[in-house]
Every structure is written in structure tokens, then in C-alpha cells.
Design an enzyme around this catalytic site. Structure first.
Site, PDB file in Angstrom:
ATOM      1  N   LYS A  13       0.715  -1.483   0.050  1.00  0.00           N
ATOM      2  CA  LYS A  13      -0.234   0.065   0.092  1.00  0.00           C
ATOM      3  C   LYS A  13       0.714   1.133  -0.175  1.00  0.00           C
ATOM      4  O   LYS A  13       1.895   1.162   0.667  1.00  0.00           O
ATOM      5  CB  LYS A  13      -0.846   0.258   1.339  1.00  0.00           C
ATOM      6  N   LYS A  18       6.879   0.769   1.738  1.00  0.00           N
ATOM      7  CA  LYS A  18       7.859   0.159   0.563  1.00  0.00           C
ATOM      8  C   LYS A  18       9.438   0.552   0.474  1.00  0.00           C
ATOM      9  O   LYS A  18      10.441   0.172   0.466  1.00  0.00           O
ATOM     10  CB  LYS A  18       7.516  -0.228  -0.775  1.00  0.00           C
ATOM     11  N   LYS A  44       5.110   8.316  -7.751  1.00  0.00           N
ATOM     12  CA  LYS A  44       5.559   9.432  -7.010  1.00  0.00           C
ATOM     13  C   LYS A  44       7.380   9.829  -7.162  1.00  0.00           C
ATOM     14  O   LYS A  44       8.258  10.608  -6.844  1.00  0.00           O
ATOM     15  CB  LYS A  44       5.203   8.929  -5.435  1.00  0.00           C
TER      16      LYS A  44
HETATM   17  P1  ADP Z   1       5.996   3.569   0.754  1.00  0.00           P
HETATM   18  O1  ADP Z   1       6.792   3.443  -0.135  1.00  0.00           O
HETATM   19  O2  ADP Z   1       5.112   2.729   0.499  1.00  0.00           O
HETATM   20  O3  ADP Z   1       5.071   5.093  -0.341  1.00  0.00           O
HETATM   21  P2  ADP Z   1       7.798   5.014   2.346  1.00  0.00           P
HETATM   22  O4  ADP Z   1       8.743   4.138   2.147  1.00  0.00           O
HETATM   23  O5  ADP Z   1       8.402   6.181   1.783  1.00  0.00           O
HETATM   24  O6  ADP Z   1       6.327   4.909   2.291  1.00  0.00           O
HETATM   25  O7  ADP Z   1       7.623   5.531   3.646  1.00  0.00           O
HETATM   26  C1  ADP Z   1       6.769   6.265   4.004  1.00  0.00           C
HETATM   27  C2  ADP Z   1       7.116   7.037   5.227  1.00  0.00           C
HETATM   28  O8  ADP Z   1       6.662   5.616   6.596  1.00  0.00           O
HETATM   29  C3  ADP Z   1       8.390   7.735   5.369  1.00  0.00           C
HETATM   30  O9  ADP Z   1       8.584   8.635   5.945  1.00  0.00           O
HETATM   31  C4  ADP Z   1       9.192   6.408   5.549  1.00  0.00           C
HETATM   32  O10 ADP Z   1      10.395   7.021   6.545  1.00  0.00           O
HETATM   33  C5  ADP Z   1       8.662   5.961   6.964  1.00  0.00           C
HETATM   34  N1  ADP Z   1       8.392   4.830   7.711  1.00  0.00           N
HETATM   35  C6  ADP Z   1       8.069   3.358   6.976  1.00  0.00           C
HETATM   36  N2  ADP Z   1       9.219   2.073   7.720  1.00  0.00           N
HETATM   37  C7  ADP Z   1       9.855   3.092   8.256  1.00  0.00           C
HETATM   38  C8  ADP Z   1      10.039   2.718   9.840  1.00  0.00           C
HETATM   39  N3  ADP Z   1       9.859   0.868  10.298  1.00  0.00           N
HETATM   40  N4  ADP Z   1      10.080   3.016  11.415  1.00  0.00           N
HETATM   41  C9  ADP Z   1       9.812   4.709  10.723  1.00  0.00           C
HETATM   42  N5  ADP Z   1       9.559   5.269   9.824  1.00  0.00           N
HETATM   43  C10 ADP Z   1       9.166   4.688   8.961  1.00  0.00           C
HETATM   44 MG    MG Z   2       7.626   4.030  -2.538  1.00  0.00          MG
END
Ligand code: ADP
Ligand code: MG
Length: 292
Positions: A13, A18, A44
Site C-alpha cells: 500500500k 516500501k 511518486k
Molecule cells: P511507500 O514507499 O510505501 O509509499 P515510504 O517508504 O516512503 O512508503 O515510507 C513512508 C514514510 O514512513 C516515510 O516517511 C518513512 O520514513 C516512514 N517509515 C517507513 N517505515 C518505517 C519504519 N520502520 N520506522 C520509521 N519510519 C518508517
Molecule cells: Mg515509495
């Protein structure tokens, strides 16, 4: 003889973690001595940011808008520890199929034999998993990726997206599609979160690859434009990502998952809802009364 390239797709999601997880896996694999390419497949286009000090790179689709033919080397950028970074890109909001970037980018790389020429060990696709669109299924459907992993927290919407992904994998499995390696459980800080995601994995006939806690180290690293592996290599969180990367590197056998039906999934969630409410209110019912 050319070595075998391991192609992995990571779905989940939006906002679930991810890109954070994928970038840390890429960084950890590169530190283990592997040559890695991270392929951002989210419109994105921020998958590879933390591999490049927070910097955005031009996407394949954007570059193709400027000129009709491009060389793969024009959309390939070097990131942390020699990781190759690519962003497929997306259409202008509201126009066209969001999956087109993936299709175009993968075709370009295949035609130009990029993976073979760069002597890559791992290609990791970071794919948005909550849009039900043919384009996003490309890494699964075309058998591009061999193993699929999903990043999921214990929240219902995230589990719902993973269950949908499992339905996609099941659908294409008899036509040479990619199979499921397992679930990367993210933001697991409460015992009940672990119980919920464990139960989901058991119900759908898959496994948990790693439990990743929500950690301020990740936030701090992200604010520096870096992965945790780069910014805090000695941290407990970096150790967790490294263990996960090793498990993925050693992973051989993926399988067809058994997704839940829509009604079954809702009932499953409702039963967990009741259980959590009882936990919260301190009411303890007998196993049968709880109806779980
Ligand atoms: P996606 O790629 O699924 O859209 P992101 O990897 O960009 O999501 O993560 C969304 C937000 O959540 C970011 O700000 C990221 O730093 C935070 N985040 C994700 N996993 C963790 C974690 N294990 N601990 C702290 N923050 C996290
Ligand atoms: Mg992402």
C-alpha cells in the site's frame, strides 16, 4: 556463462514503507558485495531518494517526453555504494495509465541488455500495490520478477492491499507469473500487531520474512536523505534490515498464496477488532465466546 540475475518485486500500500524497506535492502545487499539495481515503479518517483542523499532523479517517462529515443544510461544513476538507481515515472495526474512507466522502462532495459551488461546480481522493483491496474501487475504477469514480497503493517488497509496482491499473483501463477516469497512486516511495535500479521500470513499460506519495528532511527536517516544502513550502520534497525536482506538473498522457493475472499477478509478483520476491543477494555471472554 552469464550469471543468473535475481529479480525481486516489492509491493504494498502507498505510504506503508516500501521505498524505505527496499532502499535499505538494496543498501545492505550492496554492502554484502552484491551489485544491485533499484527500480522505482511508483508514479511518486521517490523510491531511490535515500540512496542519493535525498535527490530526485529524472524518470524514464519524463526523459522520453523530451526525446523519443533514449539510451538506458541516460536514466540510470549511481547511488550509495554503487547501487544503480532508476525511476520509471508516471503520467501527468489524471492522464493515462499509471503503469505505463513500468512497461516502458522494463522494455527499454530489456532491449538494451542493461542487466547483463552491468553484471547485476539483484534487480529490486519497488511497486505501488494498491492500484488495481494492469501496468502495476507487469513485474508479476510478465514473469519479470521471480519472487514477490509485500510490505505490510497490521493495519487493515495494508493487509487488504497485500491480500489483493496475493489474488493477482494467484491469477497469473499458471501463466508463468511471479510467485510470492513472503511478507515483510513493517511498523510492528505491539505484540498484537505481530499476532495480527502472523495470523494473516498463516491464513494466506505464506511466511513472514522479517518483523521491522517503527523506529526513529529510520526517520532520522530519512531526514538526512539516507538509508538507515548508510546513516546508522551500527544501529539495531540496520541489523534488522541486513538480516532481511540476507534472507531475501538466500530465498529460493516462492509459492502461490491462498488469498482470502472479500467476505472472509472482512470477517477476519472484524474478529480481530473484537479481540482488540476486549484487550483494551480488559474484558476477557472464553475462547468460544470471543468467536475467534
Ligand atoms: P511507500 O514507499 O510505501 O509509499 P515510504 O517508504 O516512503 O512508503 O515510507 C513512508 C514514510 O514512513 C516515510 O516517511 C518513512 O520514513 C516512514 N517509515 C517507513 N517505515 C518505517 C519504519 N520502520 N520506522 C520509521 N519510519 C518508517
Ligand atoms: Mg515509495
Amino acid at each position: 556463462m552469464a550469471k543468473k540475475i535475481k529479480q525481486i518485486a516489492i509491493y504494498g500500500k502507498g505510504g506503508i514503507g516500501k521505498s524505505t524497506t527496499t532502499s535499505n535492502i538494496s543498501a545492505a545487499l550492496s554492502k554484502l558485495g552484491y551489485k544491485v539495481m533499484q527500480f522505482g515503479c511508483d508514479p511518486k518517483s521517490d523510491s531511490t531518494n535515500t540512496l542519493r542523499n535525498g535527490e530526485y532523479i529524472p524518470t524514464v517517462l519524463d526523459t522520453l517526453r523530451e526525446k523519443s529515443t533514449i539510451k538506458a544510461s541516460e536514466v540510470l544513476f549511481e547511488g550509495y555504494n554503487g547501487i544503480y538507481c532508476v525511476e520509471a515515472g508516471g503520467p501527468a495526474p489524471g492522464v493515462g495509465c499509471a503503469g505505463r512507466g513500468i512497461i516502458t522502462a522494463v522494455q527499454l532495459f530489456k532491449q538494451q541488455h542493461v542487466f547483463e551488461d552491468l553484471n547485476i546480481d539483484f534487480v529490486i522493483y519497488d511497486v505501488l500495490g494498491d492500484v488495481v491496474c494492469g501496468g502495476f501487475a507487469v513485474p508479476i504477469r510478465e514473469g519479470i520478477a521471480e519472487h514477490v514480497f509485500t510490505v505490510s503493517s497490521a493495519d487493515f488497509m495494508s493487509v487488504y492491499a497485500s491480500n489483493n496482491l496475493f489474488r493477482g499473483i494467484q491469477k497469473y501463477s499458471n501463466a508463468g507469473g511471479a510467485l510470492l516469497g513472503g511478507v515483510i512486516a513493517n511498523s510492528i511495535n505491539q505484540p498484537y500487531s505481530k499476532d495480527i500479521i502472523d495470523d494473516f500470513a498463516a491464513r494466506t499460506n505464506t511466511q513472514i520474512m522479517q518483523y521491522v519495528p517503527r523506529s526513529v532511527t529510520v526517520t532520522q536517516s530519512e531526514l538526512q536523505g539516507k538509508t538507515t544502513i548508510e546513516a546508522a550502520p551500527e544501529s539495531a534497525q540496520a541489523k534488522i534490515y541486513t538480516e532481511l536482506a540476507i534472507r531475501i538473498a538466500e530465498h529460493e522457493k516462492s509459492a502461490i498464496p491462498s488469498p482470502m475472499g472479500v467476505t472472509e477478509l472482512r470477517e477476519w478483520a472484524a474478529s480481530w477488532g473484537n479481540q482488540l476491543l476486549q484487550l483494551e477494555s480488559g474484558v476477557v471472554l472464553g475462547g468460544n465466546q470471543a468467536g475467534i
